[in-house]
Design a protein around this motif. Structure first.
Motif, PDB file in Angstrom:
ATOM      1  N   TRP A  13      -1.684   7.007   4.256  1.00 44.24           N
ATOM      2  CA  TRP A  13      -1.715   7.586   2.913  1.00 44.24           C
ATOM      3  C   TRP A  13      -2.208   6.609   1.851  1.00 44.24           C
ATOM      4  O   TRP A  13      -2.879   7.023   0.891  1.00 44.24           O
ATOM      5  CB  TRP A  13      -0.349   8.153   2.548  1.00 44.24           C
ATOM      6  CG  TRP A  13       0.728   7.158   2.245  1.00 44.24           C
ATOM      7  CD1 TRP A  13       1.592   6.597   3.134  1.00 44.24           C
ATOM      8  CD2 TRP A  13       1.081   6.633   0.964  1.00 44.24           C
ATOM      9  NE1 TRP A  13       2.466   5.749   2.493  1.00 44.24           N
ATOM     10  CE2 TRP A  13       2.175   5.754   1.153  1.00 44.24           C
ATOM     11  CE3 TRP A  13       0.608   6.817  -0.324  1.00 44.24           C
ATOM     12  CZ2 TRP A  13       2.779   5.053   0.116  1.00 44.24           C
ATOM     13  CZ3 TRP A  13       1.200   6.136  -1.369  1.00 44.24           C
ATOM     14  CH2 TRP A  13       2.263   5.271  -1.148  1.00 44.24           C
ATOM     15  N   ARG A  14      -1.929   5.323   1.982  1.00 43.13           N
ATOM     16  CA  ARG A  14      -2.393   4.353   0.978  1.00 43.13           C
ATOM     17  C   ARG A  14      -3.915   4.211   1.013  1.00 43.13           C
ATOM     18  O   ARG A  14      -4.565   4.158  -0.035  1.00 43.13           O
ATOM     19  CB  ARG A  14      -1.719   3.001   1.191  1.00 43.13           C
ATOM     20  CG  ARG A  14      -0.223   3.013   0.908  1.00 43.13           C
ATOM     21  CD  ARG A  14       0.377   1.613   1.022  1.00 43.13           C
ATOM     22  NE  ARG A  14       1.816   1.645   0.833  1.00 43.13           N
ATOM     23  CZ  ARG A  14       2.427   1.590  -0.342  1.00 43.13           C
ATOM     24  NH1 ARG A  14       1.705   1.509  -1.443  1.00 43.13           N
ATOM     25  NH2 ARG A  14       3.748   1.623  -0.427  1.00 43.13           N
ATOM     26  N   ARG A  15      -4.482   4.124   2.205  1.00 43.74           N
ATOM     27  CA  ARG A  15      -5.944   4.037   2.305  1.00 43.74           C
ATOM     28  C   ARG A  15      -6.586   5.326   1.818  1.00 43.74           C
ATOM     29  O   ARG A  15      -7.602   5.303   1.114  1.00 43.74           O
ATOM     30  CB  ARG A  15      -6.367   3.733   3.744  1.00 43.74           C
ATOM     31  CG  ARG A  15      -7.887   3.603   3.891  1.00 43.74           C
ATOM     32  CD  ARG A  15      -8.282   3.035   5.226  1.00 43.74           C
ATOM     33  NE  ARG A  15      -7.935   3.922   6.323  1.00 43.74           N
ATOM     34  CZ  ARG A  15      -8.171   3.634   7.612  1.00 43.74           C
ATOM     35  NH1 ARG A  15      -8.706   2.478   7.944  1.00 43.74           N
ATOM     36  NH2 ARG A  15      -7.841   4.486   8.542  1.00 43.74           N
ATOM     37  N   LEU A  17      -5.428   7.295  -0.432  1.00 36.98           N
ATOM     38  CA  LEU A  17      -5.323   7.288  -1.891  1.00 36.98           C
ATOM     39  C   LEU A  17      -6.432   6.445  -2.510  1.00 36.98           C
ATOM     40  O   LEU A  17      -7.067   6.856  -3.491  1.00 36.98           O
ATOM     41  CB  LEU A  17      -3.951   6.755  -2.306  1.00 36.98           C
ATOM     42  CG  LEU A  17      -3.725   6.570  -3.813  1.00 36.98           C
ATOM     43  CD1 LEU A  17      -3.831   7.905  -4.542  1.00 36.98           C
ATOM     44  CD2 LEU A  17      -2.349   5.934  -4.067  1.00 36.98           C
ATOM     45  N   THR A 136       1.083  12.512   1.363  1.00 39.25           N
ATOM     46  CA  THR A 136       1.812  11.353   0.845  1.00 39.25           C
ATOM     47  C   THR A 136       3.299  11.626   1.020  1.00 39.25           C
ATOM     48  O   THR A 136       3.747  12.749   0.801  1.00 39.25           O
ATOM     49  CB  THR A 136       1.486  11.134  -0.647  1.00 39.25           C
ATOM     50  OG1 THR A 136       0.084  10.892  -0.792  1.00 39.25           O
ATOM     51  CG2 THR A 136       2.250   9.943  -1.196  1.00 39.25           C
ATOM     52  N   GLN A 140       7.003   9.141  -2.644  1.00 34.95           N
ATOM     53  CA  GLN A 140       5.931   8.412  -3.314  1.00 34.95           C
ATOM     54  C   GLN A 140       4.927   9.347  -3.980  1.00 34.95           C
ATOM     55  O   GLN A 140       3.927   8.882  -4.542  1.00 34.95           O
ATOM     56  CB  GLN A 140       5.175   7.549  -2.284  1.00 34.95           C
ATOM     57  CG  GLN A 140       6.025   6.543  -1.537  1.00 34.95           C
ATOM     58  CD  GLN A 140       6.382   5.350  -2.382  1.00 34.95           C
ATOM     59  OE1 GLN A 140       5.773   5.108  -3.416  1.00 34.95           O
ATOM     60  NE2 GLN A 140       7.388   4.590  -1.965  1.00 34.95           N
ATOM     61  N   ALA A 144       1.715   8.214  -6.428  1.00 40.11           N
ATOM     62  CA  ALA A 144       0.371   8.356  -5.882  1.00 40.11           C
ATOM     63  C   ALA A 144      -0.488   9.289  -6.735  1.00 40.11           C
ATOM     64  O   ALA A 144      -1.653   8.993  -7.044  1.00 40.11           O
ATOM     65  CB  ALA A 144       0.435   8.871  -4.438  1.00 40.11           C
TER      66      ALA A 144
END
Length: 401
Positions: A13-15, A17, A136, A140, A144
């Motif tokens: 999910w971070r990548r 985002l 996500t 969070q 996000a």
């Protein structure tokens, strides 16, 4: 050790985002880039009379948002059915092609048609919102979406700035081609870096056994969020047509009126960029309803002193504070919708939410221009304040149920 379905669904999910923020930023820049030089480009395409230049410029600018508002629910529905990543690939490639073709237009009708095409094929920012909301972790989600909202708003700020800088340096047509090339890079990043959980795996029997059933759609609540999103953008845009005239009342004979007007317009956007992630994190901690209601109330109250300023710098400060109050509200609306509809309908419901916000983007300036022309500029702020406080009351009443 085998990952749980929840961990597998959220591991990228971070990548995702980061890719969505960059892609949304570049596509929003492309949609707003032509604001400073649009009349000049229309003139280059053979339109000579000032009234005709104004008409063609208005048609060309509004065309993209009109077609985007009509097609947002469709793309949301297709994202639910065929995957969100596929819709982002379509949007980024479509925008890259449309922007490059705009640089090749030879007549004003072609410019309008291609702007319609850009709105029809686009929707990267709204598609990113759907993907980030759906993939996500819930704890969070607010943060996000706040980061994504800041990237989108930054595109709205940077687009007109680049539109004022690039054409004198490289030419108008070359500006469109360069923008198309940058969006193509976003297309490549989306294709090769973004990782969406495979739908077959997501719907596996194991996943269904371990995860609770999706909640039914709360139609009353979702419709309230659509209305809140529309009124939120409506309030943000209502003073756009009168800013220069309003600032001119306090700077008569000053040649920096346009500069100060630009600062007023940018101040709210800058406040939103800075506050978005922070309000999103706060919403994750204390609840999205509370942040949404409080932000609507605060932004409504901040409109009152804007009607009674004595100097232009006061308006810059108040618009910045209002931008901070508004910063996390669209992410809160998105998160509330996400948490109150089945996963299989997230795209469609958020697509309708995007369309409602586009309605606010069109109706806000229209309302401000009509009220300002009929009653003066100060009543625009007070009327918009009444709209925001009414929306805050609706959300407070719903929150207390």
């Amino acid at each position: 050790m085998q990952q749980s379905p929840e961990t597998a669904a959220f591991q990228h999910w971070r990548r995702n985002l980061a890719v969505c923020v960059v892609g949304s930023f570049t596509t929003i820049v492309a949609m707003t880039l032509l604001l400073p030089f649009l009349p000049l480009y229309v003139q280059q395409l053979g339109v000579e009379q000032p009234a005709a230049i104004a008409r063609w410029s208005g048609l060309a600018y509004g065309a993209t948002f009109f077609s985007a508002a009509l097609t947002a629910p469709l793309w949301g529905r297709l994202a639910d059915r065929y995957g969100r990543k596929l819709m982002l690939i379509r949007a980024s490639l479509g925008m890259a092609i449309a922007m490059s073709l705009i640089g090749m237009a030879t007549a004003p009708w072609q410019l309008v048609a291609l702007r319609l095409l850009a709105g029809l094929l686009g929707g990267y920012a709204s598609g990113s919102t759907i993907l980030v909301a759906a993939q996500t972790p819930k704890a969070q989600t607010g943060w996000a979406l706040g980061v994504l909202s800041s990237g989108i708003m930054a595109g709205n700020v940077v687009g007109p700035l680049l539109g004022g800088v690039l054409p004198p340096l490289i030419g108008i047509r070359q500006t469109f081609w360069l923008t198309g090339a940058v969006i193509f890079l976003a297309f490549l990043a989306t294709t090769f870096l973004l990782k969406e959980q495979p739908r077959a795996a997501a719907m596996s029997r194991t996943s269904q056994q371990q995860q609770p059933a999706d909640p039914p759609v709360n139609h009353r609540l979702v419709r309230l969020m659509w209305l809140s999103g529309m009124l939120l953008i409506f309030a943000s845009m209502s003073i756009e047509p009168i800013i220069t005239l309003y600032v001119g009342e306090f700077m008569q004979g000053n040649h920096q009126i346009t500069l100060i007007s630009g600062l007023v317009m940018s101040a709210a956007a800058l406040g939103t960029v800075l506050a978005g992630p922070r309000l999103g994190r706060l919403a994750d901690r204390v609840g999205h309803w509370r942040v949404l209601t409080g932000g609507l109330l605060m932004s409504g109250l901040l409109l009152i002193p804007q009607a009674f300023i004595k100097a232009a710098w006061q308006l810059v400060l108040l618009r910045f504070l209002m931008g901070m109050a508004l910063g996390g509200l669209v992410p809160c609306i998105t998160a509330i919708i996400r948490h109150n509809v089945p996963t299989s309908q997230v795209g469609r419901m958020l697509g309708y939410s995007t369309s409602a916000q586009y309605i606010g983007q069109v109706s806000g300036p229209l309302f401000g221009g009509l009220v300002g022309g009929a009653f003066g500029m100060r009543p625009v702020f007070l009327a918009t304040c009444a709209v925001m406080l009414f929306c805050a009351w609706l959300n407070w009443r719903e929150m207390k149920k």
